[in-house]
Enzyme design. Sequence first.
Site, PDB file in Angstrom:
ATOM      1  CB  CYS A  44      20.258 -24.511  42.975  1.00 58.97           C
ATOM      2  SG  CYS A  44      20.615 -24.628  44.525  1.00 58.97           S
ATOM      3  CB  CYS A  57      23.383 -26.430  43.697  1.00 63.70           C
ATOM      4  SG  CYS A  57      21.937 -26.604  44.846  1.00 63.70           S
ATOM      5  CG  ASP A  58      24.548 -25.156  39.984  1.00 64.56           C
ATOM      6  OD1 ASP A  58      25.070 -26.312  40.522  1.00 64.56           O
ATOM      7  OD2 ASP A  58      23.290 -25.117  39.388  1.00 64.56           O
TER       8      ASP A  58
END
Length: 293
Positions: A117, A120-121
């Site tokens: 992701c 997300c990261d």
Amino acid sequence: MTAAVYTARKRLKALMLTKEFGGQPMWTMDIENYMGYQFITGPELMEKFDEQVRKFPIDIKYEEVTGLTQGTDGTFHVISDGGKYQAQAVIVASGKRPRRLEVPGEAEFIGRGVSFCATCDGPLYAGKHVAVVGGGNSALQAAIELSGVAEKVYLISLHGYNADPIVIERLRELTKPVIEFSGYTTTEIKGSEAVESLIISNNETKAQTELAIQGVFVEIGLLPNSEFCQDILAFNKYREVVTDCRTRTNIPGLFAAGDVANGPDKQIVIAAGDGAKAAMVAYEYLLHKHGIK
């Protein structure tokens, strides 16, 4: 979530079982094709979905479903890691999850340099070198997103790109170009405490290249979350649940909606529409089968 809202509007007693909130849109930063919003992020859109769900008397349990069976009386039994539930009708709307590379080092370094992701990261890799593996829309969008964060971005594709023209165009227009390796297979992820390099192999010459990186973002497609219903429902070759145009499966009273089903197009708006359709068809089934009022 859409199916839950529509069942509640029909005054059905609805239970929503989910392992996690939001599904695939939670990994998506830019959404420009959901009607009503010229631009919205995935998490923002899912927050609005969640707000609407909670306006109705829907029982929500955050549990992972592990099994689905049918009793001799025709009722369905849903087994989760938190309990067992009985229902007269079930809508399977479990979506998909990221496909893995299945190469040495991938499993060992999840959370230590291997990610599925970018939304997300990605911020964790500011100023670092990263690689994105994949050639579809999600891979190119991840590379575009990461280019504004990381110092260097490599894009590794197996057979060129299978992405929308507008996404490819945006990749080409980046002020800080992504370094592209087209026609390469990822063979190994290496490191000690965290990811340190990625080994890729040229599909024609078999020559190997080692890229010094700190992060690998795997974007090679998705797998349906359908294992829990494999003993009762019919699947296609992709392990998607086979349905007709009204979301009905091979078992009366069982319906499937969204990306877990065999519909040809995977879009948020289509998944939401499927959920609404499944709820209305389930209501119709219960009305005729059990005489609900």
